[in-house]
Design a protein around this motif. Structure first.
Motif, PDB file in Angstrom:
ATOM      1  N   PRO A   1       0.820  -1.211   0.000  1.00 19.83           N
ATOM      2  CA  PRO A   1       0.000   0.000   0.000  1.00 19.83           C
ATOM      3  C   PRO A   1       0.859   1.268   0.000  1.00 19.83           C
ATOM      4  CG  PRO A   1      -0.288  -1.246   2.055  1.00 19.83           C
ATOM      5  CD  PRO A   1       0.692  -1.986   1.214  1.00 19.83           C
ATOM      6  N   VAL A   2       0.593   2.153  -0.949  1.00 18.44           N
ATOM      7  CA  VAL A   2       1.286   3.436  -1.059  1.00 18.44           C
ATOM      8  C   VAL A   2       0.246   4.524  -1.299  1.00 18.44           C
ATOM      9  CG1 VAL A   2       3.478   2.493  -1.897  1.00 18.44           C
ATOM     10  CG2 VAL A   2       1.705   3.089  -3.532  1.00 18.44           C
ATOM     11  N   SER A   3       0.612   5.761  -1.019  1.00 12.63           N
ATOM     12  CA  SER A   3      -0.338   6.867  -1.152  1.00 12.63           C
ATOM     13  C   SER A   3      -0.619   7.236  -2.596  1.00 12.63           C
ATOM     14  CB  SER A   3       0.169   8.092  -0.391  1.00 12.63           C
ATOM     15  OG  SER A   3       1.426   8.490  -0.905  1.00 12.63           O
ATOM     16  N   GLY A   4       0.213   6.830  -3.526  1.00  6.79           N
ATOM     17  CA  GLY A   4       0.000   7.107  -4.948  1.00  6.79           C
ATOM     18  C   GLY A   4       1.014   6.361  -5.785  1.00  6.79           C
ATOM     19  N   LYS A   5       0.643   6.069  -7.031  1.00  8.13           N
ATOM     20  CA  LYS A   5       1.541   5.319  -7.906  1.00  8.13           C
ATOM     21  C   LYS A   5       1.959   6.085  -9.151  1.00  8.13           C
ATOM     22  CE  LYS A   5       0.131   0.747  -6.564  1.00  8.13           C
ATOM     23  NZ  LYS A   5      -0.316  -0.551  -7.014  1.00  8.13           N
ATOM     24  N   ASP A   6       1.190   7.062  -9.570  1.00  7.56           N
ATOM     25  CA  ASP A   6       1.502   7.834 -10.764  1.00  7.56           C
ATOM     26  C   ASP A   6       1.391   9.318 -10.451  1.00  7.56           C
ATOM     27  OD1 ASP A   6       1.877   5.719 -12.809  1.00  7.56           O
ATOM     28  OD2 ASP A   6      -0.191   5.226 -12.276  1.00  7.56           O
ATOM     29  N   PHE A   7       2.494  10.021 -10.674  1.00  7.59           N
ATOM     30  CA  PHE A   7       2.543  11.447 -10.383  1.00  7.59           C
ATOM     31  C   PHE A   7       3.043  12.194 -11.620  1.00  7.59           C
ATOM     32  CE2 PHE A   7       3.213   9.183  -6.439  1.00  7.59           C
ATOM     33  CZ  PHE A   7       2.383   9.836  -5.552  1.00  7.59           C
TER      34      PHE A   7
ATOM     35  N   GLN B   1       5.891  -7.997  -0.413  1.00  5.30           N
ATOM     36  CA  GLN B   1       5.104  -6.898  -0.959  1.00  5.30           C
ATOM     37  C   GLN B   1       5.972  -5.975  -1.790  1.00  5.30           C
ATOM     38  OE1 GLN B   1       3.692  -5.214   2.769  1.00  5.30           O
ATOM     39  NE2 GLN B   1       1.633  -5.918   2.239  1.00  5.30           N
ATOM     40  N   TYR B   2       5.377  -5.430  -2.861  1.00  2.00           N
ATOM     41  CA  TYR B   2       6.097  -4.424  -3.619  1.00  2.00           C
ATOM     42  C   TYR B   2       5.130  -3.494  -4.331  1.00  2.00           C
ATOM     43  CZ  TYR B   2       5.295  -6.752  -8.106  1.00  2.00           C
ATOM     44  OH  TYR B   2       4.730  -7.299  -9.219  1.00  2.00           O
ATOM     45  N   ALA B   3       5.651  -2.353  -4.760  1.00  6.72           N
ATOM     46  CA  ALA B   3       4.875  -1.376  -5.516  1.00  6.72           C
ATOM     47  C   ALA B   3       5.815  -0.710  -6.509  1.00  6.72           C
ATOM     48  CB  ALA B   3       4.265  -0.334  -4.587  1.00  6.72           C
ATOM     49  N   ARG B   4       5.266  -0.364  -7.654  1.00  9.05           N
ATOM     50  CA  ARG B   4       6.011   0.408  -8.651  1.00  9.05           C
ATOM     51  C   ARG B   4       5.350   1.773  -8.771  1.00  9.05           C
ATOM     52  NH1 ARG B   4       6.345  -4.635 -11.473  1.00  9.05           N
ATOM     53  NH2 ARG B   4       8.465  -5.395 -11.283  1.00  9.05           N
ATOM     54  N   ILE B   5       6.179   2.806  -8.760  1.00  4.14           N
ATOM     55  CA  ILE B   5       5.695   4.185  -8.787  1.00  4.14           C
ATOM     56  C   ILE B   5       6.389   4.913  -9.929  1.00  4.14           C
ATOM     57  CG2 ILE B   5       5.597   6.341  -7.483  1.00  4.14           C
ATOM     58  CD1 ILE B   5       5.701   4.541  -4.939  1.00  4.14           C
ATOM     59  N   ASN B   6       5.643   5.736 -10.645  1.00  2.00           N
ATOM     60  CA  ASN B   6       6.200   6.530 -11.733  1.00  2.00           C
ATOM     61  C   ASN B   6       5.985   8.016 -11.442  1.00  2.00           C
ATOM     62  OD1 ASN B   6       6.980   4.410 -13.630  1.00  2.00           O
ATOM     63  ND2 ASN B   6       4.793   3.990 -13.696  1.00  2.00           N
ATOM     64  N   ILE B   7       7.050   8.786 -11.606  1.00  2.00           N
ATOM     65  CA  ILE B   7       6.976  10.237 -11.512  1.00  2.00           C
ATOM     66  C   ILE B   7       7.413  10.777 -12.857  1.00  2.00           C
ATOM     67  CG2 ILE B   7       7.787  12.312 -10.357  1.00  2.00           C
ATOM     68  CD1 ILE B   7       8.464  10.557  -7.916  1.00  2.00           C
ATOM     69  N   VAL B   8       6.529  11.509 -13.519  1.00  2.00           N
ATOM     70  CA  VAL B   8       6.823  12.104 -14.820  1.00  2.00           C
ATOM     71  C   VAL B   8       6.915  13.612 -14.652  1.00  2.00           C
ATOM     72  CG1 VAL B   8       5.996  12.461 -17.183  1.00  2.00           C
ATOM     73  CG2 VAL B   8       5.647  10.252 -16.061  1.00  2.00           C
ATOM     74  N   GLN B   9       8.017  14.179 -15.110  1.00  2.00           N
ATOM     75  CA  GLN B   9       8.151  15.630 -15.103  1.00  2.00           C
ATOM     76  C   GLN B   9       8.022  16.109 -16.534  1.00  2.00           C
ATOM     77  OE1 GLN B   9      11.881  17.372 -13.827  1.00  2.00           O
ATOM     78  NE2 GLN B   9      10.824  19.239 -13.192  1.00  2.00           N
ATOM     79  N   LEU B  10       7.087  17.030 -16.752  1.00  2.00           N
ATOM     80  CA  LEU B  10       6.833  17.549 -18.096  1.00  2.00           C
ATOM     81  C   LEU B  10       8.018  18.344 -18.618  1.00  2.00           C
ATOM     82  CD1 LEU B  10       3.163  18.754 -17.509  1.00  2.00           C
ATOM     83  CD2 LEU B  10       3.935  16.578 -18.508  1.00  2.00           C
ATOM     84  N   GLY B  11       8.126  18.391 -19.930  1.00  2.00           N
ATOM     85  CA  GLY B  11       9.192  19.156 -20.568  1.00  2.00           C
ATOM     86  C   GLY B  11       8.826  20.631 -20.629  1.00  2.00           C
ATOM     87  N   ASN B  12       9.833  21.462 -20.815  1.00  2.00           N
ATOM     88  CA  ASN B  12       9.645  22.904 -20.907  1.00  2.00           C
ATOM     89  C   ASN B  12       9.312  23.233 -22.357  1.00  2.00           C
ATOM     90  OD1 ASN B  12       9.743  25.667 -20.860  1.00  2.00           O
ATOM     91  ND2 ASN B  12      11.661  25.763 -19.713  1.00  2.00           N
TER      92      ASN B  12
END
Length: 130
Positions: free
Chosen positions: A27-33, A117-128
Motif C-alpha cells: 500500500p502506497v499513497s500514490g503510484k503515478d505522479f 510486498q512491492y509497488a512500482r511508482i512513476n513520476i513524470v516531469q513535463l518538458g519545458n
C-alpha cells in the motif's frame, strides 16, 4: 456450509490483492505522479519499506540506485536533476525535482519492496515547452 463460504470469501479476498508478478501489493499513497517543468516535490507514504530501487530516464533501464530504507536514520540521495529522502523506516518518501529546461519529459521509476510486498511508482516531469 456457511464456514466453507466464509473461508472461500477470505481466500478470494486475499487473491484479489495479489500482484500478477507473484508478490503482494504494497500500500502506497500514490503510484503515478505528474510534475510541471518548473519542478516540485512529491511525497509518498507507505506502511514501511525495506528496499527501494530508483531508475531515472537519463540512465539505462538496467541501471538502478538501490537503497536499504528500513532504518530510523534518514536515507538521502542526490541525483543529477532530483533528490530523494526517506525517513521513518521507509514510511515517508520525498522526491524533489529540479526545473526541467529541456523540451523532453523526464521519468523516475521507483520500485519499493518490503518482504513479499512491492509497488512500482512513476513520476513524470513535463518538458519545458516555452
Amino acid at each position: 456450509m456457511k464456514k466453507i463460504l466464509i473461508g472461500l470469501f477470505y481466500v478470494l479476498s486475499a487473491l484479489s490483492c495479489m500482484v500478477l508478478d507473484g508478490g503482494w501489493e504494497l500500500p502506497v499513497s500514490g503510484k503515478d505522479f505528474t510534475v510541471e517543468s518548473t519542478g516540485d516535490e512529491v511525497y509518498i507514504t507507505t506502511s514501511g519499506v525495506s528496499e527501494c530501487s530508483i531508475n531515472d530516464s537519463d540512465k539505462a533501464k538496467h541501471e538502478f540506485q538501490d537503497f536499504y530504507l528500513y532504518s530510523s536514520e534518514p536515507v538521502e540521495y542526490q541525483g543529477e536533476w532530483y533528490s530523494f529522502r526517506s525517513a521513518d523506516y521507509g514510511k515517508e518518501l520525498r522526491f524533489m525535482l529540479d526545473e526541467n529546461v529541456l523540451s523532453d519529459e523526464r521519468t523516475i521509476t521507483i520500485t519499493l519492496i518490503h518482504g513479499p510486498q512491492y509497488a512500482r511508482i512513476n513520476i513524470v516531469q513535463l518538458g519545458n515547452n516555452e
